[in-house]
Design an enzyme around this catalytic site. Structure first.
Site, PDB file in Angstrom:
ATOM      1  N   SER A 183      43.273  47.684  36.658  1.00  0.00           N
ATOM      2  CA  SER A 183      42.902  47.761  38.064  1.00  0.00           C
ATOM      3  C   SER A 183      42.594  49.159  38.579  1.00  0.00           C
ATOM      4  CB  SER A 183      44.003  47.146  38.929  1.00  0.00           C
ATOM      5  OG  SER A 183      45.228  47.826  38.741  1.00  0.00           O
ATOM      6  N   HIS A 213      41.332  40.960  38.053  1.00  0.00           N
ATOM      7  CA  HIS A 213      40.069  41.668  38.245  1.00  0.00           C
ATOM      8  C   HIS A 213      38.980  41.200  37.279  1.00  0.00           C
ATOM      9  CE1 HIS A 213      41.849  44.667  40.998  1.00  0.00           C
ATOM     10  NE2 HIS A 213      42.931  44.465  40.275  1.00  0.00           N
ATOM     11  N   LYS A 244      40.831  38.512  45.562  1.00  0.00           N
ATOM     12  CA  LYS A 244      39.683  39.301  45.129  1.00  0.00           C
ATOM     13  C   LYS A 244      38.428  38.420  45.143  1.00  0.00           C
ATOM     14  CE  LYS A 244      42.817  42.437  42.892  1.00  0.00           C
ATOM     15  NZ  LYS A 244      44.018  41.878  43.555  1.00  0.00           N
TER      16      LYS A 244
END
Length: 397
Positions: A183, A213, A244
């Protein structure tokens, strides 16, 4: 002043940064999370968001959240374990399991709670957890809570991991935990690092991959790095977050039915937390619809990502090993990192500073993140401003 407050009062780093005019946190945003946001009434280009597909303000996502709120209310007033399980929770879990290629999925209220609750309860006192030194903080906190033996290995270093595995009792459970995309520095676990394929089989270890991610960015229709490398079957647990690419709040773990059954009845951050809201649940489902039906979003994300990566290399920035929409711009100086963040915001560019103790002081950086809704023109504007500010502080020539 009581002893507790007297002790805590000695922590004055934020006060010093504020006095110097470089405090970079809790910047108040007055608009929706988009490529352009309002701060103090001023338009600023947002390059600090994790909304990789740019879905936080998508009409279909918003409409789904509103409709779910009207039907189910604003919250569930209890945990999944007791009174807080809705039919839309079950439906989304089934869909997520199929999406990432596992038997079952379990939804948690936040992504942090997934790693906290899963890593802490799967292994026992005589077992082992082996974790990459750059794993996310939530994984580290979950490992700390575990009663197992915790062993850290060097970042993405399979020789280091094998040496650590050799230290373990061959008859005890071994769980390897790694991010799919790391990250802070944006580098990807290689195929062997991602699954530690040969090592996991050689030492009879289980593998847990954090795809926070990776989902929405890698793989077929955004299924993540495990899908991208074709190793989903070799990974025992796949974690994802909703904050996200899914444009909401929450997270999930996907795994086999035996492991899922154990987690549902033993993972404390799942059992003792209130359920994910109806709005977030419906928003994730709508985001999945878009991910599966609009492949051009991911294609454009990679277009602007590769353009930005080339651009930063061309102006002389040090960007490490990243190959993703997370681009670290190394500054390697705490004070300069704060000053650069401030100057860029004044120029209309929002980026995130990463300083010690989050990273060693010699590894400080600003984290530049891209969304599928960014344009080439917006990236050009950011490159121009960053080049100017970096030259001002002698970071690049």
């Amino acid at each position: 002043m009581k002893l507790l407050q007297a002790k805590l009062a000695k922590y004055d780093a934020p006060q010093k940064a504020k006095a110097a005019g470089v405090y970079p946190y809790f910047r108040k945003i007055e608009s929706e999370q988009d490529t352009e946001v309002l701060i103090n009434g001023k338009k600023v280009l947002m390059f600090g968001s994790n909304s990789y597909l740019g879905l936080t303000n998508h009409p279909k996502v918003i409409e789904a959240a509103v409709a779910a709120t009207k039907k189910y209310g604003t919250g569930c007033a209890g945990s999944r374990f007791l009174n807080g399980t809705l039919d839309i929770h079950i439906a989304l879990e089934d869909r997520l399991a199929k999406f990432v290629g596992k038997d079952e999925a379990i939804i948690y209220s936040t992504g942090f709670q997934v790693n906290l609750g899963v890593a802490s309860c799967l292994t026992g006192r005589e077992d082992y957890i082996l974790w990459d030194e750059l794993d996310h903080a939530s994984i580290i906190e979950g490992c700390r809570l575990s009663m197992s033996k915790k062993i850290k290995y060097k970042h993405n270093d399979m020789e280091s991991l094998e040496k650590k595995l050799q230290m373990c009792d061959p008859d005890k459970v071994k769980l390897i935990i790694t991010d799919g995309v790391f990250s802070m520095e944006g580098d990807v676990a290689t195929q062997r690092a991602n699954v530690t394929d040969e090592l996991a089989k050689k030492y009879n270890a289980a593998v847990y991959v954090d795809e926070a991610h990776g989902i929405g960015v890698f793989g077929n229709q955004g299924r993540g790095t495990c899908d991208h490398f074709g190793v989903t079957k070799d990974v025992d647990l796949i974690m994802g977050t909703f904050s996200k690419s899914f444009a909401a709040l929450g997270g999930f773990i996907a795994t086999d039915s035996v492991t899922a059954n154990y987690l549902r009845h033993n993972s404390r951050s799942y059992i003792f937390s209130a359920s994910i809201t109806p709005a977030s649940t419906a928003a994730v489902n709508a985001a999945l619809d878009i991910m599966e039906s609009e492949p051009e979003r991911i294609e454009h994300l990679w277009k602007v990502t590769n353009y930005a990566l080339d651009g930063f290399r061309n102006i002389g920035c040090e960007i490490g090993h990243t190959s993703t929409p997370i681009i670290p711009l190394f500054i390697r100086d705490n004070d300069k990192t704060f000053a650069v963040t401030r100057d860029l915001l004044e120029d209309g560019i929002f980026v995130n500073p990463v300083v010690s103790p989050a990273v060693p002081s010699q590894d400080t950086l600003i984290r530049f993140s891209l969304m599928a809704t960014h344009t080439i023109e917006q990236v050009d504007r950011a490159l121009e401003c960053i080049q100017k500010v970096f030259k001002k502080y002698d970071i690049i020539k």
